[in-house]
Design an enzyme around this catalytic site. Structure first.
Site, mmCIF file in Angstrom:
data_model
loop_
_atom_site.group_PDB
_atom_site.id
_atom_site.type_symbol
_atom_site.label_atom_id
_atom_site.label_comp_id
_atom_site.label_asym_id
_atom_site.label_seq_id
_atom_site.Cartn_x
_atom_site.Cartn_y
_atom_site.Cartn_z
ATOM 1 N N GLY A 1 34.049 34.134 7.793
ATOM 2 C CA GLY A 1 33.402 33.566 6.600
ATOM 3 C C GLY A 1 34.136 33.960 5.331
ATOM 4 O O GLY A 1 33.525 34.378 4.348
ATOM 5 N N ALA A 2 35.482 33.792 5.357
ATOM 6 C CA ALA A 2 36.285 34.285 4.234
ATOM 7 C C ALA A 2 36.630 33.208 3.215
ATOM 8 O O ALA A 2 37.344 33.477 2.253
ATOM 9 C CB ALA A 2 37.570 34.914 4.767
ATOM 10 N N ARG B 1 34.757 31.741 1.018
ATOM 11 C CA ARG B 1 34.075 31.877 -0.273
ATOM 12 C C ARG B 1 33.178 33.114 -0.271
ATOM 13 O O ARG B 1 33.115 33.822 0.739
ATOM 14 C CB ARG B 1 33.261 30.622 -0.629
ATOM 15 C CG ARG B 1 32.554 29.989 0.497
ATOM 16 C CD ARG B 1 32.149 28.542 0.252
ATOM 17 N NE ARG B 1 31.536 28.056 1.466
ATOM 18 C CZ ARG B 1 30.231 28.095 1.722
ATOM 19 N NH1 ARG B 1 29.391 28.556 0.802
ATOM 20 N NH2 ARG B 1 29.767 27.658 2.867
ATOM 21 N N VAL C 1 32.045 30.851 14.555
ATOM 22 C CA VAL C 1 31.759 32.146 15.191
ATOM 23 C C VAL C 1 30.678 32.039 16.266
ATOM 24 O O VAL C 1 30.558 32.914 17.127
ATOM 25 C CB VAL C 1 31.361 33.236 14.162
ATOM 26 C CG1 VAL C 1 32.507 33.552 13.211
ATOM 27 C CG2 VAL C 1 30.098 32.878 13.403
ATOM 28 N N ASN D 1 31.287 38.863 8.730
ATOM 29 C CA ASN D 1 30.599 38.519 7.480
ATOM 30 C C ASN D 1 29.990 37.121 7.503
ATOM 31 O O ASN D 1 29.042 36.856 6.769
ATOM 32 C CB ASN D 1 31.627 38.639 6.333
ATOM 33 C CG ASN D 1 31.200 37.913 5.076
ATOM 34 O OD1 ASN D 1 30.395 38.416 4.298
ATOM 35 N ND2 ASN D 1 31.712 36.695 4.868
ATOM 36 N N TYR E 1 16.197 34.871 9.638
ATOM 37 C CA TYR E 1 17.358 35.550 9.019
ATOM 38 C C TYR E 1 17.183 37.067 9.124
ATOM 39 O O TYR E 1 18.118 37.794 9.486
ATOM 40 C CB TYR E 1 17.443 35.087 7.567
ATOM 41 C CG TYR E 1 18.564 35.681 6.750
ATOM 42 C CD1 TYR E 1 19.890 35.290 6.961
ATOM 43 C CD2 TYR E 1 18.304 36.599 5.730
ATOM 44 C CE1 TYR E 1 20.924 35.819 6.176
ATOM 45 C CE2 TYR E 1 19.320 37.122 4.953
ATOM 46 C CZ TYR E 1 20.629 36.734 5.173
ATOM 47 O OH TYR E 1 21.643 37.258 4.402
ATOM 48 N N ALA F 1 15.431 38.743 11.290
ATOM 49 C CA ALA F 1 15.573 39.165 12.687
ATOM 50 C C ALA F 1 17.054 39.295 13.049
ATOM 51 O O ALA F 1 17.477 40.265 13.693
ATOM 52 C CB ALA F 1 14.882 38.162 13.615
ATOM 53 N N ALA F 2 17.843 38.314 12.617
ATOM 54 C CA ALA F 2 19.282 38.360 12.914
ATOM 55 C C ALA F 2 19.932 39.557 12.227
ATOM 56 O O ALA F 2 20.726 40.286 12.830
ATOM 57 C CB ALA F 2 19.944 37.065 12.462
ATOM 58 N N ILE G 1 23.454 39.270 -4.198
ATOM 59 C CA ILE G 1 24.804 39.175 -4.750
ATOM 60 C C ILE G 1 25.019 37.724 -5.178
ATOM 61 O O ILE G 1 24.600 36.793 -4.469
ATOM 62 C CB ILE G 1 25.860 39.551 -3.668
ATOM 63 C CG1 ILE G 1 25.489 40.854 -2.936
ATOM 64 C CG2 ILE G 1 27.240 39.627 -4.275
ATOM 65 C CD1 ILE G 1 25.524 42.121 -3.704
HETATM 66 P P1 NAP Z 1 28.331 31.936 1.460
HETATM 67 O O1 NAP Z 1 28.836 31.993 0.052
HETATM 68 O O2 NAP Z 1 27.309 30.921 1.844
HETATM 69 O O3 NAP Z 1 29.598 31.814 2.453
HETATM 70 C C1 NAP Z 1 29.393 31.778 3.840
HETATM 71 C C2 NAP Z 1 30.730 31.896 4.549
HETATM 72 O O4 NAP Z 1 30.465 31.907 5.965
HETATM 73 C C3 NAP Z 1 31.651 30.726 4.283
HETATM 74 O O5 NAP Z 1 32.982 31.199 4.290
HETATM 75 C C4 NAP Z 1 31.408 29.816 5.487
HETATM 76 O O6 NAP Z 1 32.519 28.973 5.812
HETATM 77 C C5 NAP Z 1 31.225 30.867 6.576
HETATM 78 N N1 NAP Z 1 30.493 30.376 7.742
HETATM 79 C C6 NAP Z 1 29.250 29.861 7.809
HETATM 80 N N2 NAP Z 1 28.948 29.522 9.072
HETATM 81 C C7 NAP Z 1 30.033 29.836 9.824
HETATM 82 C C8 NAP Z 1 30.352 29.707 11.202
HETATM 83 N N3 NAP Z 1 29.473 29.200 12.080
HETATM 84 N N4 NAP Z 1 31.582 30.111 11.620
HETATM 85 C C9 NAP Z 1 32.482 30.625 10.749
HETATM 86 N N5 NAP Z 1 32.243 30.761 9.436
HETATM 87 C C10 NAP Z 1 31.034 30.366 8.982
HETATM 88 O O7 NAP Z 1 27.684 33.343 1.891
HETATM 89 P P2 NAP Z 1 27.761 34.780 1.168
HETATM 90 O O8 NAP Z 1 26.677 34.861 0.160
HETATM 91 O O9 NAP Z 1 29.156 35.106 0.802
HETATM 92 O O10 NAP Z 1 27.292 35.705 2.383
HETATM 93 C C11 NAP Z 1 28.214 36.304 3.261
HETATM 94 C C12 NAP Z 1 27.472 37.230 4.198
HETATM 95 O O11 NAP Z 1 26.757 38.210 3.439
HETATM 96 C C13 NAP Z 1 26.422 36.514 5.054
HETATM 97 O O12 NAP Z 1 26.393 37.088 6.339
HETATM 98 C C14 NAP Z 1 25.127 36.809 4.323
HETATM 99 O O13 NAP Z 1 24.019 36.770 5.166
HETATM 100 C C15 NAP Z 1 25.395 38.209 3.790
HETATM 101 N N6 NAP Z 1 24.577 38.541 2.629
HETATM 102 C C16 NAP Z 1 24.683 37.855 1.456
HETATM 103 C C17 NAP Z 1 23.903 38.230 0.370
HETATM 104 C C18 NAP Z 1 23.988 37.538 -0.952
HETATM 105 O O14 NAP Z 1 23.187 37.891 -1.835
HETATM 106 N N7 NAP Z 1 24.863 36.605 -1.167
HETATM 107 C C19 NAP Z 1 23.008 39.297 0.504
HETATM 108 C C20 NAP Z 1 22.907 39.953 1.718
HETATM 109 C C21 NAP Z 1 23.720 39.588 2.775
HETATM 110 P P3 NAP Z 1 32.687 27.475 5.163
HETATM 111 O O15 NAP Z 1 33.070 27.710 3.708
HETATM 112 O O16 NAP Z 1 33.752 26.854 5.957
HETATM 113 O O17 NAP Z 1 31.337 26.826 5.276
#
Ligand code: NAP
Length: 246
Positions: A11-12, A14, A63, A89, A154, A156-157, A187
């Site tokens: 998930g790199a 963005r 993934v 991630n 979410y 649970a995961a 974030i």
């Molecule tokens: P995001 O901006 O929505 O980006 C998600 C990333 O995951 C994107 O690069 C996306 O790829 C990729 N992705 C989604 N489904 C995928 C799959 N099946 N296989 C491979 N890549 C996949 O999310 P984020 O806010 O950066 O969050 C990143 C991680 O941190 C997540 O696990 C999230 O649960 C966790 N998190 C985030 C926050 C927050 O406040 N933002 C807080 C707690 C935890 P594409 O661009 O190709 O779609």
């Protein structure tokens, strides 16, 4: 083959993953940038990393598809050596009250957020075990620790990742492989971009440090955990949450 160690960040393209990938590239890893569909964003990040003197390769795979994960990690390992650092991630949220939660949304959330991380770690750990070295960092969430109405699947995961990561730390410590779990709070990324102003205000009131976090705040912690500076840290759940959950 490059002499730099290989880091795989899922998930790199963005958000947190992009910030983590940049930081790991700056600290000397060749970074494999995984993404699901957003190739243009991932290619932009690759160019940015290379422009700053770092190395990156693109790694498109879902993934949640275990065969695709195995094939991708095998070919990355053949080209760049074993994965020295894995940052699991990639994640999605499909928010719904439990009463309305559809089977397919529950399945997809668990498949991507929990099973996807497990598939990646299982595949990468083969090379780490042979190398008797490695660092795994699982990106969970404050929601997995404290719960959140409307996010039962979410949560649970994300809570599952904590149990998985602690077990993995015990299982692989004898091979000098460390595993830690980072639990970000709120974030600023696309994932939280959909929140209304009222929701953001309510969240801000629950954060003692009084602001949302930035992707760099999380990337700093991951970069530390990936480095030898964290050689004696394993099996830990580390919050990057502004004090939201203490
Ligand atoms: P995001 O901006 O929505 O980006 C998600 C990333 O995951 C994107 O690069 C996306 O790829 C990729 N992705 C989604 N489904 C995928 C799959 N099946 N296989 C491979 N890549 C996949 O999310 P984020 O806010 O950066 O969050 C990143 C991680 O941190 C997540 O696990 C999230 O649960 C966790 N998190 C985030 C926050 C927050 O406040 N933002 C807080 C707690 C935890 P594409 O661009 O190709 O779609």
């Amino acid at each position: 083959m490059s002499t730099k160690p290989l880091a795989l960040v899922t998930g790199a393209s963005r958000g947190l993953g992009a910030a983590i990938a940049e930081k790991l590239a700056a600290s000397g890893f060749t970074v494999a940038l995984n993404f699901a569909s957003n190739e243009a964003k991932a290619a932009e990040l690759k160019a940015k990393i290379e422009g700053a003197g770092g190395s990156a390769v693109l790694a498109k795979f879902d993934v949640a598809d275990s065969a695709a994960v195995d094939a991708a990690i095998e070919s990355l390992t053949a080209a760049h050596g074993p994965v020295a650092c894995l940052v699991a991630n990639a994640g999605i949220t499909i928010d719904s009250l439990l009463m309305r939660l559809k089977d397919e949304d529950l399945d997809r959330t668990l498949d991507v957020d929990l099973k996807g991380a497990i598939y990646c770690v299982r595949a990468a750990s083969r090379g780490m075990m042979k190398a008797r070295a490695g660092s795994v960092i699982l990106i969970s969430s404050v929601v997995g620790e404290m719960g959140n109405a409307g996010q039962t699947a979410y949560a649970a995961a994300k809570a599952g990742l904590i149990g998985f990561g602690k077990s993995l730390a015990k299982e692989l410590a004898s091979r000098s492989i460390r595993c830690n779990i980072v639990t970000p709070g709120y974030i600023q990324t696309d994932m939280t971009g959909a929140l209304t102003e009222a929701q953001k205000d309510a969240i801000l009131r629950s954060i003692p440090l009084g602001s949302l976090g930035s992707p760099d705040d999380v990337a700093e912690m991951v970069s530390f955990l990936a480095s030898p500076r964290a050689r004696y840290v394993t099996g830990q759940v580390i919050g990057v949450n502004g004090g939201m959950y203490i």
